[in-house]
Design a protein around this motif. Sequence first.
Motif, short mmCIF file in Angstrom:
data_model
loop_
_atom_site.label_atom_id
_atom_site.label_comp_id
_atom_site.label_asym_id
_atom_site.label_seq_id
_atom_site.Cartn_x
_atom_site.Cartn_y
_atom_site.Cartn_z
N HIS A 1 14.95 -49.09 -54.78
CA HIS A 1 14.99 -47.71 -55.26
C HIS A 1 15.62 -47.64 -56.65
CE1 HIS A 1 13.48 -45.51 -51.79
NE2 HIS A 1 14.12 -46.36 -51.02
N ASP B 1 10.32 -43.58 -50.47
CA ASP B 1 10.40 -43.21 -49.06
C ASP B 1 9.49 -42.01 -48.88
OD1 ASP B 1 12.28 -45.18 -48.76
OD2 ASP B 1 14.00 -43.82 -48.72
N HIS C 1 9.54 -46.55 -45.79
CA HIS C 1 9.89 -47.21 -47.05
C HIS C 1 8.75 -48.11 -47.55
CE1 HIS C 1 12.76 -49.23 -49.89
NE2 HIS C 1 11.95 -50.27 -49.66
ZN LIG Z 1 13.67 -46.65 -49.01
#
Ligand SMILES: [Zn+2]
Length: 185
Positions: free
Chosen positions: A122, A129, A158
């Motif tokens: 991320h 997500d 994810h």
């Molecule tokens: Zn994630």
Amino acid sequence: MGQEPVRRRDHAYRHATVVVATLLLPLALVVTRGRRFRERACEWAFRIRYPAESLAGLTPETRAAFVAARCAALWHDAELIGVTSGHRLFAEQEELFQEAVTSYGSEPRAREWVLPPQESAHVQGIAVDVRPTEGARWLERHGDRFGLYRTYANEWWHFEYHPSYRATGRRPPMRPTPGTLPARY
Ligand SMILES: [Zn+2]
């Protein structure tokens, strides 16, 4: 039984978003030169459906792959894919990790769900997500066309952008949790 109204509402949202995207096509065609006008209309419709979400901070390639994927999902299968979390700042990820360490009681247990910022996809801007589960399932089935892959068995939401796999036709190995080291280690 209790789930039925939710399902009906989700169904209505899916079709409303397709209708909105369709209505926006002529305007998108006017303001967008080239073939991308369908994606533009689609992204406008998603902005109405999920006003709080943000794709900012993703790498341009990740963002382009994700937009192309969710447009294909919407136009071909009337499936919605929303973003619950995309790019995170180093400090945000550090805070999430420290919160997880506190609530799970140890770093190894926290790492089953959240990675420290140095390791987080991320923070690198290559992870998204997504929601809802139906959208995530669509992305799991078709994401390889766009270089997007589910990477953890315990996180259905994810996905990461790994363009190097697209050419090979293989998928990156799915690890049990974020904290599981890759097999080569
Ligand atoms: Zn994630």
